[in-house]
Design a protein around this motif. Structure first.
Motif, PDB file in Angstrom:
ATOM      1  N   GLN A  61       0.848  -1.199   0.000  1.00 12.14           N
ATOM      2  CA  GLN A  61       0.000   0.000   0.000  1.00 12.14           C
ATOM      3  C   GLN A  61       0.879   1.242   0.000  1.00 12.14           C
ATOM      4  O   GLN A  61       1.869   1.305   0.741  1.00 12.14           O
ATOM      5  N   GLN A  62       0.501   2.234  -0.811  1.00 16.29           N
ATOM      6  CA  GLN A  62       1.269   3.477  -0.862  1.00 16.29           C
ATOM      7  C   GLN A  62       0.313   4.652  -0.932  1.00 16.29           C
ATOM      8  O   GLN A  62      -0.547   4.724  -1.813  1.00 16.29           O
ATOM      9  N   LEU A  63       0.447   5.577   0.026  1.00 15.53           N
ATOM     10  CA  LEU A  63      -0.360   6.795   0.053  1.00 15.53           C
ATOM     11  C   LEU A  63       0.394   7.883  -0.690  1.00 15.53           C
ATOM     12  O   LEU A  63       1.392   8.419  -0.198  1.00 15.53           O
ATOM     13  N   GLN A  64      -0.072   8.164  -1.881  1.00 14.55           N
ATOM     14  CA  GLN A  64       0.511   9.219  -2.716  1.00 14.55           C
ATOM     15  C   GLN A  64       2.037   9.120  -2.718  1.00 14.55           C
ATOM     16  O   GLN A  64       2.582   8.117  -3.168  1.00 14.55           O
ATOM     17  N   ASN A  65       2.778  10.083  -2.196  1.00 16.42           N
ATOM     18  CA  ASN A  65       4.232  10.056  -2.276  1.00 16.42           C
ATOM     19  C   ASN A  65       4.893   9.452  -1.050  1.00 16.42           C
ATOM     20  O   ASN A  65       6.111   9.559  -0.875  1.00 16.42           O
TER      21      ASN A  65
ATOM     22  N   PRO B  12     -12.848   8.630  11.210  1.00 16.23           N
ATOM     23  CA  PRO B  12     -12.495   8.732  12.630  1.00 16.23           C
ATOM     24  C   PRO B  12     -13.666   9.280  13.438  1.00 16.23           C
ATOM     25  O   PRO B  12     -14.519   9.997  12.911  1.00 16.23           O
ATOM     26  N   PRO B  13     -13.747   8.953  14.733  1.00 15.58           N
ATOM     27  CA  PRO B  13     -14.815   9.499  15.588  1.00 15.58           C
ATOM     28  C   PRO B  13     -14.839  11.023  15.504  1.00 15.58           C
ATOM     29  O   PRO B  13     -13.809  11.680  15.446  1.00 15.58           O
ATOM     30  N   GLY B  14     -16.041  11.554  15.485  1.00 17.15           N
ATOM     31  CA  GLY B  14     -16.219  12.995  15.381  1.00 17.15           C
ATOM     32  C   GLY B  14     -16.370  13.479  13.956  1.00 17.15           C
ATOM     33  O   GLY B  14     -16.787  14.619  13.732  1.00 17.15           O
TER      34      GLY B  14
ATOM     35  N   PRO C  85      -7.080  -3.749   6.713  1.00 16.74           N
ATOM     36  CA  PRO C  85      -7.897  -2.645   7.239  1.00 16.74           C
ATOM     37  C   PRO C  85      -7.943  -1.482   6.255  1.00 16.74           C
ATOM     38  O   PRO C  85      -6.957  -1.171   5.591  1.00 16.74           O
ATOM     39  N   LEU C  86      -9.101  -0.841   6.170  1.00 14.30           N
ATOM     40  CA  LEU C  86      -9.231   0.340   5.328  1.00 14.30           C
ATOM     41  C   LEU C  86      -8.534   1.514   6.013  1.00 14.30           C
ATOM     42  O   LEU C  86      -8.799   1.813   7.177  1.00 14.30           O
ATOM     43  N   PRO C  87      -7.625   2.208   5.327  1.00 15.23           N
ATOM     44  CA  PRO C  87      -6.982   3.371   5.950  1.00 15.23           C
ATOM     45  C   PRO C  87      -7.985   4.503   6.128  1.00 15.23           C
ATOM     46  O   PRO C  87      -8.943   4.631   5.369  1.00 15.23           O
ATOM     47  N   THR C  88      -7.767   5.322   7.149  1.00 11.89           N
ATOM     48  CA  THR C  88      -8.685   6.430   7.424  1.00 11.89           C
ATOM     49  C   THR C  88      -8.042   7.795   7.194  1.00 11.89           C
ATOM     50  O   THR C  88      -8.714   8.808   7.351  1.00 11.89           O
ATOM     51  N   THR C  89      -6.775   7.809   6.859  1.00 15.08           N
ATOM     52  CA  THR C  89      -6.155   9.073   6.474  1.00 15.08           C
ATOM     53  C   THR C  89      -6.604   9.408   5.053  1.00 15.08           C
ATOM     54  O   THR C  89      -6.538   8.567   4.159  1.00 15.08           O
ATOM     55  N   MET C  90      -7.051  10.648   4.855  1.00 11.80           N
ATOM     56  CA  MET C  90      -7.593  11.011   3.556  1.00 11.80           C
ATOM     57  C   MET C  90      -6.503  11.003   2.489  1.00 11.80           C
ATOM     58  O   MET C  90      -5.367  11.397   2.737  1.00 11.80           O
ATOM     59  N   GLY C  91      -6.836  10.536   1.299  1.00 10.38           N
ATOM     60  CA  GLY C  91      -5.891  10.547   0.196  1.00 10.38           C
ATOM     61  C   GLY C  91      -6.168   9.418  -0.777  1.00 10.38           C
ATOM     62  O   GLY C  91      -7.142   8.665  -0.653  1.00 10.38           O
ATOM     63  N   THR C  92      -5.268   9.293  -1.764  1.00 13.69           N
ATOM     64  CA  THR C  92      -5.365   8.252  -2.775  1.00 13.69           C
ATOM     65  C   THR C  92      -4.314   7.192  -2.502  1.00 13.69           C
ATOM     66  O   THR C  92      -3.123   7.495  -2.397  1.00 13.69           O
ATOM     67  N   TYR C  93      -4.766   5.949  -2.400  1.00 15.29           N
ATOM     68  CA  TYR C  93      -3.881   4.831  -2.083  1.00 15.29           C
ATOM     69  C   TYR C  93      -3.705   3.960  -3.327  1.00 15.29           C
ATOM     70  O   TYR C  93      -4.678   3.592  -3.982  1.00 15.29           O
TER      71      TYR C  93
ATOM     72  N   GLN D 204      -6.331   1.486  -7.395  1.00 16.50           N
ATOM     73  CA  GLN D 204      -6.298   2.561  -6.411  1.00 16.50           C
ATOM     74  C   GLN D 204      -7.608   2.626  -5.633  1.00 16.50           C
ATOM     75  O   GLN D 204      -8.662   2.227  -6.133  1.00 16.50           O
ATOM     76  N   ILE D 205      -7.511   3.149  -4.425  1.00 17.91           N
ATOM     77  CA  ILE D 205      -8.685   3.421  -3.594  1.00 17.91           C
ATOM     78  C   ILE D 205      -8.561   4.852  -3.087  1.00 17.91           C
ATOM     79  O   ILE D 205      -7.513   5.244  -2.573  1.00 17.91           O
ATOM     80  N   HIS D 206      -9.632   5.611  -3.278  1.00 23.66           N
ATOM     81  CA  HIS D 206      -9.658   6.993  -2.799  1.00 23.66           C
ATOM     82  C   HIS D 206     -10.400   7.019  -1.461  1.00 23.66           C
ATOM     83  O   HIS D 206     -11.504   6.488  -1.341  1.00 23.66           O
ATOM     84  N   VAL D 207      -9.805   7.660  -0.485  1.00 25.74           N
ATOM     85  CA  VAL D 207     -10.413   7.802   0.836  1.00 25.74           C
ATOM     86  C   VAL D 207     -10.654   9.290   1.070  1.00 25.74           C
ATOM     87  O   VAL D 207      -9.704  10.082   1.117  1.00 25.74           O
ATOM     88  N   ALA D 208     -11.917   9.684   1.142  1.00 30.46           N
ATOM     89  CA  ALA D 208     -12.249  11.103   1.281  1.00 30.46           C
ATOM     90  C   ALA D 208     -13.567  11.260   2.006  1.00 30.46           C
ATOM     91  O   ALA D 208     -14.516  10.507   1.777  1.00 30.46           O
ATOM     92  N   LEU D 209     -13.626  12.243   2.897  1.00 30.09           N
ATOM     93  CA  LEU D 209     -14.877  12.598   3.561  1.00 30.09           C
ATOM     94  C   LEU D 209     -15.763  13.387   2.602  1.00 30.09           C
ATOM     95  O   LEU D 209     -15.265  14.011   1.659  1.00 30.09           O
ATOM     96  N   PRO D 210     -17.081  13.386   2.811  1.00 28.53           N
ATOM     97  CA  PRO D 210     -17.965  14.208   1.975  1.00 28.53           C
ATOM     98  C   PRO D 210     -17.562  15.672   2.051  1.00 28.53           C
ATOM     99  O   PRO D 210     -17.242  16.188   3.129  1.00 28.53           O
ATOM    100  N   ALA D 211     -17.565  16.334   0.906  1.00 31.33           N
ATOM    101  CA  ALA D 211     -17.170  17.736   0.861  1.00 31.33           C
ATOM    102  C   ALA D 211     -18.227  18.655   1.466  1.00 31.33           C
ATOM    103  O   ALA D 211     -17.908  19.766   1.902  1.00 31.33           O
ATOM    104  N   LYS D 212     -19.477  18.212   1.511  1.00 30.89           N
ATOM    105  CA  LYS D 212     -20.549  19.047   2.061  1.00 30.89           C
ATOM    106  C   LYS D 212     -21.603  18.143   2.681  1.00 30.89           C
ATOM    107  O   LYS D 212     -21.716  16.964   2.318  1.00 30.89           O
ATOM    108  N   PRO D 213     -22.378  18.667   3.630  1.00 28.35           N
ATOM    109  CA  PRO D 213     -23.409  17.853   4.270  1.00 28.35           C
ATOM    110  C   PRO D 213     -24.571  17.585   3.320  1.00 28.35           C
ATOM    111  O   PRO D 213     -24.709  18.233   2.277  1.00 28.35           O
TER     112      PRO D 213
END
Length: 531
Positions: free
Chosen positions: A181-185, A331-333, A217-225, A242-251
């Motif tokens: 697994q590699q997160l971007q650079n 992550p919680p919160g 495990p699915l990584p929780t740090t945002m970015g492209t893996y 690749q798998i992109h991990v990103a939170l929703p940009a808006k509610p």
């Protein structure tokens, strides 16, 4: 004495006396059909002979002997291997062509002797349960493709994937897959390693095919893996995607439709929809609540969710419909984003009442103002007021106007109309006005011509109508001056010549004496006395 050492593979070294021999370049895995693969035995005493033995399927085969220099080596399996001793302390065994039929699962041993006494033995073992050298023959994996994707496993998110392997072979069944697994650079890291069991075909020689699967495990740090699978044997690197991990940009948003716009008419339907323009990666799930009660849940990654249709009553005012986008891998919160809609209900008015001052006194010459108040009960969000009669044109709860005497008995109506539904209720009152007489009293019974002395004059004073009527009339004439209750007063006087020019005056008293001060008078005309 026995000494055990380790290198890339686990080595077991058998040594006698005070010398120890060692195997170098023991192949953990050798690609099938590799030519001239060398195994080295070292740390040999210059006076020792070196004997090479190949063991396969429980049978030992004498491979040959290398005497001390300057003597030469003799291979007893010259078609398969050659033996050399380039220096006193080193001997090589060269496998001319590595095939699974010759070397798969075999063991090569280097033994040293001084005269006829064994002085040492060394082997590199592929299988830790044996003490011999295991030759691991492989055919590197031919991988069709590999892939990864985020998936749920129970209540957790994982990266799951697989590789499809078309052709491979390992004589010692060492089949495994490793996922990098590699997160971007960032540096590449290994996240999981798993064994797989392929199926051998009936070919000669046989090959295996199958697939390997892995879960991390699915990584929780945002970015492209970026994921790379390493398939053994052969350490074949294959891109797994690749798998992109990103939170929703808006509610999310919640929109509700009803016939009343922002307000819902009582007993009307309410249709609400949750929508998310961005559900995150991996996608979250939409949930709909009525206050704290779950109404509906969407599909994983779905961007729209319809709430069950609601029939609204006035008791639903203040009810909150909530749309929640749950990203449970975050992550919680950071797992929830939400939007809400609070129900406002339009209803009523149930009753309308007009309050007035009751009986109202009107001064003919003064501007007396009268107030009427319209009250609407149980109305949401509110009402418009419309007045009729003397209040026409006033669109407030309170009507203020100066009534005229002619307004007495007129109807004044208030119409309260709901701002949203248009539902209207009406209430009205009849004006009850009091006012004094509008003209002076009227005196009748007096002859316009002169009267003779001794004549009697019957005169009446009458007061014009009013509401209420005047309380009393006072008709003062000659020696009569009496206040009489009612709207008129009559006097009967006997005239004398001396009464010529006397005045008779009539006044009246209304409920507000100062409001009615008009009076009337007559001048008596009497002939003089005759001689």
């Amino acid at each position: 004495m026995r000494i055990t050492a380790s290198s890339t593979a686990t080595l077991s070294l058998m040594v006698t006396a005070c010398f120890a021999v060692n195997i170098k370049q023991c192949p953990i895995g050798v690609q099938e059909y590799t030519a001239d693969h060398v195994i080295t035995c070292e740390d040999i005493d210059s006076n020792e002979r070196v004997k090479w033995v190949r063991s396969k399927d429980g049978t030992d085969a004498d491979a040959g002997l290398c005497n001390p220099l300057p003597d030469t080596c003799l291979s007893k399996l010259p078609s398969f291997m050659s033996l050399t001793r380039p220096s006193h302390g080193v001997s090589h065994m060269t496998m001319k062509n590595v095939t699974r039929s010759l070397y798969g699962g075999s063991t090569v041993t280097c033994r040293t002797f001084r005269q006829s006494t064994a002085t040492g033995s060394a082997s590199c073992k592929l299988d830790v349960t044996t003490s011999n050298l295991g030759i691991y023959v492989t055919d590197g994996a031919d991988v069709a493709h590999c892939m990864v994707e985020p998936t749920r496993s129970g209540d957790k998110w994982v990266v799951s994937g697989s590789c499809s392997i078309r052709k491979t072979y390992s004589s010692m069944n060492r089949y495994k897959c490793q996922l990098l697994q590699q997160l971007q650079n960032s540096p590449e890291t290994s996240v999981v390693e798993t064994q797989y069991t392929p199926t051998l075909d009936n070919g000669s020689p046989p090959y295996a095919s199958g697939s390997c699967s892995f879960t991390a495990p699915l990584p929780t740090t945002m970015g492209t893996y970026t994921y790379t699978a390493v398939v053994h044997p052969g350490a074949k690197r294959v891109s797994a995607g690749q798998i992109h991990v990103a939170l929703p940009a808006k509610p999310p948003t919640i929109s509700c439709q009803s016939t009343g716009g922002d307000f819902v008419e009582e007993d009307a339907y309410l249709d609400c929809t949750c929508e998310a323009s961005d559900v995150g990666q991996p996608g979250g799930r939409l949930y709909a609540y009525r206050d704290d009660t779950l109404l509906a849940s969407g599909t994983q990654g779905g961007s729209s969710l319809d709430l069950p249709r609601q029939t609204v009553s006035r008791d639903d005012a203040g009810t909150v419909f909530r749309c929640v986008l749950l990203v449970d891998w975050a992550p919680p919160g950071l797992q929830e984003q939400s939007a809400s809609y609070t129900v406002s209900v339009a209803y009523g008015p149930e009753t309308v009442n007009v309050t007035d001052p009751g009986v109202f006194d009107v001064h003919p010459s003064q501007a007396e103002t009268m107030n009427l108040t319209c009250v609407a009960s149980d109305a949401s969000p509110g009402v418009n007021f419309t007045w009729t009669g003397p209040c026409a044109g006033q669109n407030q709860p309170k009507c203020t106007f100066a009534p005229k005497i002619s307004d007495n008995g007129k109807e004044v109506a208030c119409i309260a109309t709901n701002l949203v539904t248009g539902e209207a209720r009406l209430a009205s009152v009849l004006l009850d006005l009091n006012y004094p007489p509008l003209s002076p009293p009227v005196i009748t019974g007096v002859d316009k011509n002169a009267m003779y002395p001794g004549e009697s004059a019957l005169m009446t004073c009458s007061v014009p109508s009013s509401i209420p009527p005047v309380e009393s009339v006072t008709f003062a004439c000659l020696d009569q001056d009496e206040e009489v209750e009612g709207q008129s007063s009559t006097v009967n006087v006997t005239l004398h010549a001396r009464n010529q020019g006397d005045k008779c005056t009539c006044t009246a008293r209304w409920k507000h004496p100062e409001w009615y001060t008009m009076s009337s008078e007559v001048t008596l005309k009497v002939y003089g006395e005759s001689c």
